[in-house]
Design a protein around this motif. Structure first.
Motif, PDB file in Angstrom:
ATOM      1  N   GLU A   7     -43.573  56.898 -30.556  1.00  0.00           N
ATOM      2  CA  GLU A   7     -44.746  56.072 -30.285  1.00  0.00           C
ATOM      3  C   GLU A   7     -44.340  54.617 -30.047  1.00  0.00           C
ATOM      4  O   GLU A   7     -44.882  53.928 -29.179  1.00  0.00           O
ATOM      5  CB  GLU A   7     -45.730  56.165 -31.454  1.00  0.00           C
ATOM      6  N   ARG A   8     -43.361  54.142 -30.818  1.00  0.00           N
ATOM      7  CA  ARG A   8     -42.860  52.783 -30.617  1.00  0.00           C
ATOM      8  C   ARG A   8     -42.216  52.635 -29.244  1.00  0.00           C
ATOM      9  O   ARG A   8     -42.415  51.632 -28.548  1.00  0.00           O
ATOM     10  CB  ARG A   8     -41.836  52.424 -31.696  1.00  0.00           C
ATOM     11  N   VAL A   9     -41.426  53.624 -28.850  1.00  0.00           N
ATOM     12  CA  VAL A   9     -40.789  53.586 -27.524  1.00  0.00           C
ATOM     13  C   VAL A   9     -41.853  53.531 -26.441  1.00  0.00           C
ATOM     14  O   VAL A   9     -41.763  52.749 -25.483  1.00  0.00           O
ATOM     15  CB  VAL A   9     -39.872  54.813 -27.326  1.00  0.00           C
ATOM     16  N   ARG A  10     -42.887  54.351 -26.597  1.00  0.00           N
ATOM     17  CA  ARG A  10     -43.951  54.396 -25.595  1.00  0.00           C
ATOM     18  C   ARG A  10     -44.669  53.044 -25.498  1.00  0.00           C
ATOM     19  O   ARG A  10     -44.930  52.536 -24.405  1.00  0.00           O
ATOM     20  CB  ARG A  10     -44.938  55.511 -25.946  1.00  0.00           C
ATOM     21  N   ALA A  11     -44.939  52.430 -26.635  1.00  0.00           N
ATOM     22  CA  ALA A  11     -45.635  51.148 -26.639  1.00  0.00           C
ATOM     23  C   ALA A  11     -44.780  50.044 -26.020  1.00  0.00           C
ATOM     24  O   ALA A  11     -45.258  49.239 -25.205  1.00  0.00           O
ATOM     25  CB  ALA A  11     -46.027  50.782 -28.073  1.00  0.00           C
ATOM     26  N   GLU A  12     -43.509  49.987 -26.412  1.00  0.00           N
ATOM     27  CA  GLU A  12     -42.615  48.973 -25.862  1.00  0.00           C
ATOM     28  C   GLU A  12     -42.408  49.193 -24.366  1.00  0.00           C
ATOM     29  O   GLU A  12     -42.339  48.249 -23.578  1.00  0.00           O
ATOM     30  CB  GLU A  12     -41.263  49.005 -26.589  1.00  0.00           C
ATOM     31  N   ALA A  13     -42.311  50.466 -23.963  1.00  0.00           N
ATOM     32  CA  ALA A  13     -42.111  50.776 -22.550  1.00  0.00           C
ATOM     33  C   ALA A  13     -43.298  50.322 -21.711  1.00  0.00           C
ATOM     34  O   ALA A  13     -43.138  49.817 -20.588  1.00  0.00           O
ATOM     35  CB  ALA A  13     -41.887  52.279 -22.373  1.00  0.00           C
ATOM     36  N   GLU A  14     -44.493  50.485 -22.255  1.00  0.00           N
ATOM     37  CA  GLU A  14     -45.678  50.059 -21.505  1.00  0.00           C
ATOM     38  C   GLU A  14     -45.657  48.545 -21.283  1.00  0.00           C
ATOM     39  O   GLU A  14     -45.924  48.060 -20.178  1.00  0.00           O
ATOM     40  CB  GLU A  14     -46.948  50.466 -22.238  1.00  0.00           C
ATOM     41  N   THR A  15     -45.342  47.801 -22.328  1.00  0.00           N
ATOM     42  CA  THR A  15     -45.277  46.341 -22.190  1.00  0.00           C
ATOM     43  C   THR A  15     -44.229  45.932 -21.155  1.00  0.00           C
ATOM     44  O   THR A  15     -44.480  45.095 -20.284  1.00  0.00           O
ATOM     45  CB  THR A  15     -44.953  45.690 -23.552  1.00  0.00           C
ATOM     46  N   HIS A  16     -43.054  46.521 -21.247  1.00  0.00           N
ATOM     47  CA  HIS A  16     -41.980  46.189 -20.306  1.00  0.00           C
ATOM     48  C   HIS A  16     -42.344  46.588 -18.883  1.00  0.00           C
ATOM     49  O   HIS A  16     -42.036  45.862 -17.921  1.00  0.00           O
ATOM     50  CB  HIS A  16     -40.673  46.855 -20.731  1.00  0.00           C
ATOM     51  N   ALA A  17     -42.958  47.755 -18.721  1.00  0.00           N
ATOM     52  CA  ALA A  17     -43.315  48.218 -17.387  1.00  0.00           C
ATOM     53  C   ALA A  17     -44.382  47.333 -16.758  1.00  0.00           C
ATOM     54  O   ALA A  17     -44.308  46.994 -15.567  1.00  0.00           O
ATOM     55  CB  ALA A  17     -43.806  49.668 -17.458  1.00  0.00           C
ATOM     56  N   ASP A  49     -30.423  59.052 -24.750  1.00  0.00           N
ATOM     57  CA  ASP A  49     -30.659  60.168 -23.834  1.00  0.00           C
ATOM     58  C   ASP A  49     -32.116  60.622 -23.846  1.00  0.00           C
ATOM     59  O   ASP A  49     -32.594  61.220 -22.872  1.00  0.00           O
ATOM     60  CB  ASP A  49     -29.760  61.355 -24.206  1.00  0.00           C
ATOM     61  N   GLU A  50     -32.821  60.346 -24.934  1.00  0.00           N
ATOM     62  CA  GLU A  50     -34.208  60.794 -25.048  1.00  0.00           C
ATOM     63  C   GLU A  50     -35.194  59.756 -24.537  1.00  0.00           C
ATOM     64  O   GLU A  50     -36.292  60.107 -24.086  1.00  0.00           O
ATOM     65  CB  GLU A  50     -34.526  61.106 -26.515  1.00  0.00           C
ATOM     66  N   VAL A  51     -34.809  58.491 -24.621  1.00  0.00           N
ATOM     67  CA  VAL A  51     -35.742  57.418 -24.280  1.00  0.00           C
ATOM     68  C   VAL A  51     -36.272  57.517 -22.846  1.00  0.00           C
ATOM     69  O   VAL A  51     -37.481  57.369 -22.619  1.00  0.00           O
ATOM     70  CB  VAL A  51     -35.086  56.040 -24.529  1.00  0.00           C
ATOM     71  N   PRO A  52     -35.410  57.795 -21.817  1.00  0.00           N
ATOM     72  CA  PRO A  52     -35.955  57.880 -20.454  1.00  0.00           C
ATOM     73  C   PRO A  52     -37.064  58.915 -20.307  1.00  0.00           C
ATOM     74  O   PRO A  52     -38.007  58.712 -19.538  1.00  0.00           O
ATOM     75  CB  PRO A  52     -34.727  58.250 -19.615  1.00  0.00           C
ATOM     76  N   GLY A  53     -36.968  60.009 -21.058  1.00  0.00           N
ATOM     77  CA  GLY A  53     -38.008  61.022 -20.982  1.00  0.00           C
ATOM     78  C   GLY A  53     -39.347  60.542 -21.518  1.00  0.00           C
ATOM     79  O   GLY A  53     -40.408  60.987 -21.057  1.00  0.00           O
ATOM     80  N   VAL A  54     -39.306  59.632 -22.485  1.00  0.00           N
ATOM     81  CA  VAL A  54     -40.540  59.046 -23.019  1.00  0.00           C
ATOM     82  C   VAL A  54     -41.048  57.949 -22.084  1.00  0.00           C
ATOM     83  O   VAL A  54     -42.257  57.786 -21.894  1.00  0.00           O
ATOM     84  CB  VAL A  54     -40.290  58.475 -24.434  1.00  0.00           C
ATOM     85  N   VAL A  55     -40.110  57.203 -21.495  1.00  0.00           N
ATOM     86  CA  VAL A  55     -40.471  56.071 -20.651  1.00  0.00           C
ATOM     87  C   VAL A  55     -41.077  56.521 -19.320  1.00  0.00           C
ATOM     88  O   VAL A  55     -42.019  55.907 -18.811  1.00  0.00           O
ATOM     89  CB  VAL A  55     -39.224  55.187 -20.398  1.00  0.00           C
ATOM     90  N   ALA A  56     -40.558  57.597 -18.754  1.00  0.00           N
ATOM     91  CA  ALA A  56     -40.949  58.011 -17.400  1.00  0.00           C
ATOM     92  C   ALA A  56     -42.454  58.180 -17.223  1.00  0.00           C
ATOM     93  O   ALA A  56     -43.037  57.634 -16.270  1.00  0.00           O
ATOM     94  CB  ALA A  56     -40.205  59.288 -17.013  1.00  0.00           C
ATOM     95  N   PRO A  57     -43.161  58.924 -18.101  1.00  0.00           N
ATOM     96  CA  PRO A  57     -44.611  59.053 -17.897  1.00  0.00           C
ATOM     97  C   PRO A  57     -45.364  57.728 -18.068  1.00  0.00           C
ATOM     98  O   PRO A  57     -46.395  57.515 -17.430  1.00  0.00           O
ATOM     99  CB  PRO A  57     -45.029  60.082 -18.965  1.00  0.00           C
ATOM    100  N   VAL A  58     -44.851  56.840 -18.916  1.00  0.00           N
ATOM    101  CA  VAL A  58     -45.477  55.526 -19.081  1.00  0.00           C
ATOM    102  C   VAL A  58     -45.350  54.729 -17.784  1.00  0.00           C
ATOM    103  O   VAL A  58     -46.317  54.101 -17.315  1.00  0.00           O
ATOM    104  CB  VAL A  58     -44.832  54.755 -20.250  1.00  0.00           C
TER     105      VAL A  58
END
Length: 597
Positions: A7-17, A49-58
């Motif tokens: 969930e943290r990765v998803r939130a940070e990814a949204e801000t960065h994106a 290795d897992e982070v891109p999979g979480v970031v991609a849909p965001v």
């Protein structure tokens, strides 16, 4: 990766994106935000290795938004970033201010004035970065003048002349002209003679301490009123080498009552017994002080703008006295504060670095622990990454701090898209930097493979460029995993590019290639190499904290010196030497230099 971290990765990814999309006016890409995301959140790195999979849909979701929707959403998440974007919109493309009175000159002419007493440390890069950028902005002219008229205190290093020119080239600039001040001593003599004839200089044999006391009290020494003829004769005796060090100097007459004692009758020439290391200049004994030499050269080479440290304000004031005698117009001056760079235990001091190299505490100027341009270049950091970071500091008179993470982020942007991915299974953590010969503790775990496991894995060369194809990582004789990645008995693990396996004692049994196991059941994704002797190559990775030795996939042997790779979940590294080509590496080891995460 547990649910909270995801969930943290998803939130940070949204801000960065959102920030990336608004800043560049285009849809974000996973690769473009991965560097800043991981840099701002180092605890994400073990799950690289897992982070891109979480970031991609965001990223896909942000790509479907309009700019108005993106700005509104970012305003909810981080209003400060929106304010930063709005401030950027109001600024010019360059963060550098306009040069003073630039429109009054037909051509902007600037100079670099290095002292070649050693190769450049990182702080030295600020001068060519800013001046070179100004040259490009104004389509101007840039001189590199080696201020090498101090054969003793800051004794020139004969190798440093070319090393500094190489460093300027590494940063992406080329001087329009190169001069050595030690080739121009006769020119300085001629101007000293003219100054003497104008009554603007006198020879002085006062002991240094005595004159210092007189100057502090604003009292003239007995030599100040010598006749021009006497001064002329004694100066020629200086030129002929008839005095020894400390016996005679030539002083510029200023204002002996000036409120700043540093400006009272300063030295223009002094005697130096130590011969200059350059053969062409070895016979000179009367040498100009930097303020005199530099001032003369700035005028003769037509310099219009000088950028120098705030600590050199008195230099400009001294030189103005000389310019007034000759009736010259002084160049425009911009003063700036010092820059300090973090991440290094060794000070940014040429003399200190030289001492440590000579004492064997550093292996050379390109040791990863040395805060030098030679070091970061050998690590695979692009000169442009340093230039961009230095230019972003501007030219404030305040002292400024530069984080190496800024340089790393710039470099990541420059190299990420072109850099192949490879696996490196490390033997352990980096060894202590003070003990270069001690290898890291620990060893990778080896597992035999059971079931219908493919003979090789095929991870992509680059996750964002399918067209570049896959790489072959053999696994016919088992696999090696880093100790922390080895699953507990009965647990599953996903070997990237190969598939899912379950541990059964010392074996990994085949489960399959259903990627939903990763996405839905949280099976960890890890890097690996084949266990057979011909299924991996040995690599010594040199870092700022010591050496890391490990096993890389065999395809690493196909690279050439200076090629960059990203060892997945480890970081970017530059290929330095093949086995047998580097003394620093043991037989059979490839030597690589770690750049950054």
């Amino acid at each position: 990766m547990d649910d909270d971290l995801e969930e943290r990765v998803r939130a940070e990814a949204e801000t960065h994106a959102l920030y990336n999309a608004l800043k560049h006016g285009s849809d974000p890409e996973v690769g473009a935000i991965m560097g800043p995301l991981m840099g701002d959140n180092p605890d994400f790195r073990p799950h690289g290795d897992e982070v891109p999979g979480v970031v991609a849909p965001v990223v896909a979701e942000v790509s479907g938004m309009s700019d108005d929707e993106r700005r509104e959403r970012l305003l909810e998440l981080d209003p400060d970033l929106v304010e930063e974007l709005e401030a950027d919109d109001e600024e010019d493309e360059s963060v550098l201010p306009d040069l003073p009175n630039a429109d009054e000159y037909d051509e902007i002419r600037m100079r670099l004035a290095p002292n070649p007493n050693g190769p450049w440390h990182l702080g030295s890069a600020r001068m060519p970065a800013v001046i070179g950028t100004y040259k490009e902005i104004y389509d101007g002219w840039m001189l590199c003048r080696f201020d090498d008229t101090d054969p003793e205190t800051k004794r020139p290093d004969l190798d440093a002349y070319d090393e500094i020119l190489d460093a300027i080239g590494y940063l992406g600039f080329e001087p329009d002209e190169v001069l050595k001040a030690s080739d121009r001593v006769e020119t300085y003599y001629d101007h000293a003679r003219e100054l003497i004839e104008k009554g603007g200089a006198y020879t002085c044999s006062c002991p240094a301490e005595h004159f210092r006391s007189l100057k502090a009290d604003a009292e003239a020494c007995e030599h100040r009123d010598k006749s021009v003829e006497t001064v002329r004769e004694e100066f020629e005796a200086m030129v002929d080498g008839e005095y020894s060090d400390g016996e005679m100097v030539l002083r510029v007459k200023t204002d002996i009552h000036h409120k700043n004692p540093a400006l009272r009758d300063f030295v223009a020439f002094r005697m130096v017994d130590t011969p200059h290391p350059r053969e062409e200049a070895a016979d000179y004994r009367a040498w100009p002080m930097l303020d005199f030499q530099s001032g003369i050269d700035d005028h003769l080479t037509g310099v219009t703008h000088i950028i120098r440290g705030i600590d050199l304000q008195d230099s400009a004031k001294r030189q103005r006295f000389v310019y007034d005698y000759f009736g010259w117009e002084y160049p425009e001056v911009v003063h700036w504060g010092h820059v300090q760079i973090d991440a290094y235990d060794v000070p940014m001091s040429t003399s200190t670095i030289k001492e440590k190299v000579d004492a064997g505490e550093l292996t050379g100027w390109d040791d990863p622990r040395a805060p030098t341009l030679a070091s970061v270049k050998r690590r695979g950091i692009r000169g442009q990454a340093i230039v961009d970071a230095m230019v972003e500091l501007g030219v404030s008179t305040s002292n400024v701090d530069l984080a190496m993470s800024s340089i790393y982020a710039n470099n990541r942007d420059l190299i990420d898209d072109d850099t192949d991915r490879r696996f490196l299974v490390r033997d352990g953590d980096a060894s202590d930097a003070t003990d270069r010969d001690r290898l890291p503790a620990g060893a990778p775990e080896e597992f035999a493979l059971a079931g219908d496991v493919p003979d090789a894995g095929h991870p992509p060369l680059h996750p964002n460029h399918e067209d570049r194809g896959d790489r072959d990582v053999p696994a016919s004789e088992g696999v090696l995993l880093e100790s922390e990645d080895a699953p507990a008995d009965g647990e599953r693990v996903w070997l990237k590019g190969l598939g899912c396996l379950r541990r059964d004692g010392d074996e990994l049994a085949w489960v399959g290639t259903d990627i939903d196991l990763v996405r839905e059941e949280g099976v960890p994704v890890v890097h690996w190499v084949g266990a057979g002797d011909d299924e991996h190559v040995r690599v010594r990775l040199r870092t700022m904290d010591g050496d890391v030795v490990g096993h890389a996939e065999p395809g690493y042997a196909d690279y050439d010196v200076d090629d960059l790779v990203q060892f997945e979940r480890v970081g970017f590294a530059r290929f330095d030497a093949a086995p047998g080509d580097a003394e620093e590496a043991d037989a059979g080891e490839y030597l690589a230099f770690y750049a950054h995460p």
